[in-house]
Write an enzyme that holds these catalytic residues in place. Structure first.
Site, PDB file in Angstrom:
ATOM      1  N   GLY A 445      41.219  43.248  38.626  1.00 19.86           N
ATOM      2  CA  GLY A 445      41.275  44.490  39.375  1.00 19.86           C
ATOM      3  C   GLY A 445      42.389  44.466  40.385  1.00 19.86           C
ATOM      4  O   GLY A 445      42.856  43.403  40.808  1.00 19.86           O
ATOM      5  N   ARG A 446      42.831  45.650  40.776  1.00 22.32           N
ATOM      6  CA  ARG A 446      43.915  45.754  41.754  1.00 22.32           C
ATOM      7  C   ARG A 446      43.752  47.055  42.519  1.00 22.32           C
ATOM      8  O   ARG A 446      43.391  48.087  41.955  1.00 22.32           O
ATOM      9  CB  ARG A 446      45.265  45.714  41.036  1.00 22.32           C
ATOM     10  CG  ARG A 446      46.482  45.842  41.945  1.00 22.32           C
ATOM     11  CD  ARG A 446      47.751  45.828  41.129  1.00 22.32           C
ATOM     12  NE  ARG A 446      47.989  44.535  40.518  1.00 22.32           N
ATOM     13  CZ  ARG A 446      48.730  43.584  41.081  1.00 22.32           C
ATOM     14  NH1 ARG A 446      49.287  43.802  42.260  1.00 22.32           N
ATOM     15  NH2 ARG A 446      48.917  42.434  40.466  1.00 22.32           N
ATOM     16  N   GLY A 447      43.993  47.007  43.830  1.00 29.80           N
ATOM     17  CA  GLY A 447      43.887  48.200  44.656  1.00 29.80           C
ATOM     18  C   GLY A 447      44.792  48.095  45.859  1.00 29.80           C
ATOM     19  O   GLY A 447      45.587  47.141  45.986  1.00 29.80           O
ATOM     20  N   GLY A 450      44.313  44.753  47.879  1.00 28.48           N
ATOM     21  CA  GLY A 450      44.707  43.472  47.329  1.00 28.48           C
ATOM     22  C   GLY A 450      44.398  43.362  45.854  1.00 28.48           C
ATOM     23  O   GLY A 450      44.005  44.339  45.203  1.00 28.48           O
ATOM     24  N   VAL A 452      42.229  41.415  42.729  1.00 29.26           N
ATOM     25  CA  VAL A 452      40.965  40.736  42.448  1.00 29.26           C
ATOM     26  C   VAL A 452      41.115  39.904  41.192  1.00 29.26           C
ATOM     27  O   VAL A 452      41.579  40.399  40.152  1.00 29.26           O
ATOM     28  CB  VAL A 452      39.811  41.742  42.269  1.00 29.26           C
ATOM     29  CG1 VAL A 452      38.496  41.001  42.071  1.00 29.26           C
ATOM     30  CG2 VAL A 452      39.712  42.661  43.474  1.00 29.26           C
ATOM     31  N   LYS A 466      38.979  38.166  45.795  1.00 24.38           N
ATOM     32  CA  LYS A 466      39.957  39.172  46.202  1.00 24.38           C
ATOM     33  C   LYS A 466      40.926  38.591  47.227  1.00 24.38           C
ATOM     34  O   LYS A 466      40.517  38.093  48.273  1.00 24.38           O
ATOM     35  CB  LYS A 466      39.264  40.402  46.786  1.00 24.38           C
ATOM     36  CG  LYS A 466      40.228  41.513  47.156  1.00 24.38           C
ATOM     37  CD  LYS A 466      39.497  42.790  47.534  1.00 24.38           C
ATOM     38  CE  LYS A 466      40.475  43.933  47.785  1.00 24.38           C
ATOM     39  NZ  LYS A 466      39.786  45.193  48.090  1.00 24.38           N
ATOM     40  N   ASP A 558      36.774  57.919  49.302  1.00 22.88           N
ATOM     41  CA  ASP A 558      37.204  57.629  47.945  1.00 22.88           C
ATOM     42  C   ASP A 558      36.090  57.263  46.977  1.00 22.88           C
ATOM     43  O   ASP A 558      36.043  56.160  46.449  1.00 22.88           O
ATOM     44  CB  ASP A 558      38.242  56.492  47.986  1.00 22.88           C
ATOM     45  CG  ASP A 558      39.068  56.466  46.708  1.00 22.88           C
ATOM     46  OD1 ASP A 558      39.030  57.483  45.985  1.00 22.88           O
ATOM     47  OD2 ASP A 558      39.721  55.453  46.445  1.00 22.88           O
TER      48      ASP A 558
END
Length: 694
Positions: A445-447, A450, A452, A466, A558
């Site tokens: 995952g990415r956001g 940062g 994950v 993360k 969000d």
């Protein structure tokens, strides 16, 4: 516990197994206080099994007595809970005599929790105002039996079922009725040798009856260890300064005439039970008059029932006892307390300090009005001396702390102080996390906050790790924010396992969610109708927990399927993260737009744009909510509109009635009038009612 109300002194006491087959407890002075009253002509043995069961048995394997038949406040795995057994809480953490709370099977075959102090008693779990089937229970059995199995599943004959958060073989577990009246399932952390809560009946302790005693109010405060704060209502004082269970008592003359008393309002307050009578369709003045006519009336609840919300009618509930007081923004109605008219102005001032605020500006501990004693000169001198000495010690401590902070560059004393704040989380080294994640090679995952990565530790536990982007954040600041995450405890929030604050590295370790985000699954054929409905309920429960308990340090933003993760059973959990933009706040990437997520799950379409054909045959983009509303309006009551909006991946395998009601709930949340939108707890209630078929 043998002889619980009058335990032995613990010094010269002795547990003896006699040749006759009797097990006896002898106190100092050779006084027998307890015995199994068993007998056997053959030899006997007293054995402690690996299950925790203490068993007295004969050489022919006949069980004469076993501790599993006589639980105190705890149930162990494989220990049967029956119609003949009950759990009784301890009086306090240091007093193990019988407390006020009992878990037992009632005459309707339901497993219930009861508050009972011999003067007042009331059932509080399952919710007493719910019908049996609405509470997910069934009275249609007569076996009255329950058990916690070795995997962490709890099953009861009344259909009550729950499971440990760490489900599976391995951890040692116990189910305990704690001193505060909450039933909790604990799992043993072998590494730390501490018990960790893996399930509990109440996330909000203020829903437990008698928790603060009479004439007082309970407020949910998640960052406190107890999870609550007790306050006397205006005009009352604490009865016992060391024990809130005694509650509060009036600080005024009770024998007043009708013209000498008045009423003050307590907003967002509810007292459950002890109504003199129920008076429907009453005005406020009528309710006041009714309470004044009855000497035993202490006040009244003036509220609307669910079916009265659209009629404008109010009901009056005069109270003979102000008990089970609870304060929450979830209560929109008002409680009126009868007090001396001469002091109403001072009480009103107290109420202003007493109000709940959720402005995000922080909260203030509420003061109570105490009578001032006459000053004592000698005592004043002693106090001044104590203050001076305390101030000197404080200066010394601060000086040493500052010196250590400078010399150890924040990695010594500061870290140790914040480790106490962040208790409950494991502190990982950067090397540990780098090794577990194979140098952060498996990205899941990415956001904005940062990246994950997946990690597997030596004990085979799989985690999501993360790496936060903000490398300049101070360690003390980071640990303060991590500890704040620890205040959140709900089955529909991602569980945080630990953190790393080493040099410039800032990392968080979460539980790994096997099926990834809802977004990854939404446009595949993995989610049938039942899974989608359960996801909608779970996400709504998570939001209800956050929205209505006034967590002023939580930001909501969000809501989208990317931030809802699914475990191995497709149960949803909200993703939480440390804020990178706010120095003292935790940011939850959640917003009150649950309805969009529900519509997206139903339709399989993006909430920001739906491709539609207008009357001229041209394509146009419409917002999802507008598009669904148009389809519903065009149908004029025809159910075919549901088939037009439902995700084709469900291949017509769904209940049209359920689907229509689910969409209606979602649309209700998008009403332009803000006051017309239901609270998240109301949404959960409507969804659960739909699930039960009511």
């Amino acid at each position: 516990m043998a002889n619980r109300e009058e335990p032995v002194n613990g010094r010269l006491s002795k547990l003896s197994l006699l040749k006759t087959g009797n097990l006896v407890l002898i106190d100092a002075g050779r006084l027998m206080l307890w015995a199994t009253d068993t007998a056997s002509i053959s030899s006997v043995q007293l054995l402690l099994y690996n299950t925790g069961n203490l068993v007295l048995r004969t050489s022919e394997d006949e069980i004469l007595w076993q501790s599993f038949d006589s639980p105190t406040d705890t149930l162990l795995p494989q220990q049967l809970f029956t119609r003949d057994t009950k759990l009784v809480s301890s009086r306090s953490l240091s007093n193990y005599s019988s407390g006020f709370y009992k878990l037992f099977f009632d005459d309707d075959n339901l497993l219930r929790l009861l508050y009972d102090d011999r003067k007042i008693s009331s059932l509080y779990w399952p919710d007493p105002w719910l019908r049996t089937w609405d509470a997910g229970r069934s009275a249609y059995n007569n076996s009255r039996i329950a058990v916690l199995d070795s995997l962490g599943y709890f099953h009861s004959s009344d259909d009550l079922q729950f499971k440990s958060a760490d489900l599976g073989i391995g951890p040692k577990r116990r189910l305990t009725l704690d001193v505060d009246g909450n039933v909790r399932l604990y799992s043993l952390n072998e590494m730390k040798r501490t018990w960790v809560v893996s399930w509990q009946a109440f996330s909000n302790p203020c829903m437990i009856h008698g928790i603060c005693g009479p004439n007082s109010l309970c407020t949910y405060v998640p960052h406190k260890k107890s999870g609550r704060m007790c306050n006397c209502i205006p005009g009352h004082k604490m009865k016992n300064d060391t024990d809130w269970s005694y509650g509060c008592e009036p600080d005024f003359n009770l024998s007043l005439n009708d013209d000498e008393v008045g009423f003050i309002q307590l907003p967002h307050v509810e007292f459950y039970g002890y109504d003199i009578k129920y008076f429907p369709n009453y005005t406020l003045e009528m309710c006041k008059k009714k309470c004044l006519q009855v000497l035993s009336c202490k006040g009244f609840q003036f509220k609307q029932y669910k079916f009265e919300e659209y009629t404008g009618y109010y009901s009056c509930y005069p109270k003979t006892l102000l008990f089970n007081g609870h304060r929450s923004l979830g209560f929109k109605d008002v409680m009126y307390i009868k007090l001396p008219k001469a002091n109403l102005s001072s009480y009103e001032k107290h109420v202003q300090e007493f109000r709940l605020e959720c402005s995000g500006q922080g909260s203030t501990q509420l003061d109570r009005t105490y009578k001032k004693n006459k000053e004592n000169g000698s005592l004043k001198v002693l106090l001044l001396f104590a203050y001076g000495l305390g101030g000197f010690e404080l200066i010394c401590i601060l000086s040493v702390w500052l010196y250590l902070s400078i010399t150890e560059q924040g990695s010594g004393a500061t870290t140790q102080s914040y480790l106490q704040v962040a208790a409950g989380f494991k502190r990982f080294t950067y090397a540990e996390l780098k090794k577990a994640s194979c140098n952060f090679s498996v990205e899941i995952g990415r956001g904005g906050g940062g990246v994950v990565c997946k990690g597997i530790f030596s004990n085979k536990h799989v985690a999501a790790i993360k790496r936060l982007n903000n490398a300049n954040q101070g360690e003390a600041e980071f640990l303060a924010e991590v500890s704040t995450i620890g205040c959140l405890n709900h089955m529909n929030l991602i569980e945080t396992w630990g953190y790393c604050a080493e040099g410039k590295h800032r990392l968080l370790v979460y539980e790994y969610m096997e099926h990834g985000s809802l977004a990854e699954n939404l446009y595949s054929n993995k989610l049938d109708w039942e899974k989608r409905f359960n996801i909608a309920v779970g996400t709504a429960k998570g939001l209800a927990y956050l929205h209505e308990e006034c967590l002023e340090w939580v930001l909501h933003c969000d809501v989208k399927p990317q931030n809802i993760l699914l475990d191995s059973d497709y149960q949803p959990k909200w993703r939480i993260s440390v804020s990178l933009n706010y120095s003292t706040e935790v940011q939850l990437r959640i917003q009150a737009s649950q309805e969009l997520e529900e519509l997206e799950m139903v339709t399989g379409r993006s909430p920001t744009g739906v491709c539609a054909i207008d009357d001229t045959g041209k394509k146009e983009d419409k917002m999802l909510v507008s598009w669904v509303r148009e389809k519903m309006d065009e149908s004029a009551g025809n159910t075919s509109w549901i088939e037009e909006i439902v995700d084709p991946l469900m291949d017509y395998e769904y209940d049209i009635g359920w689907m229509e009601l689910l969409v209606s709930v979602a649309l209700l949340c998008t009403a332009e009038n803000r006051d017309a939108r239901p609270t998240m707890s109301k949404v959960v209630e409507m969804l659960l009612r739909l699930e039960s078929g009511d």
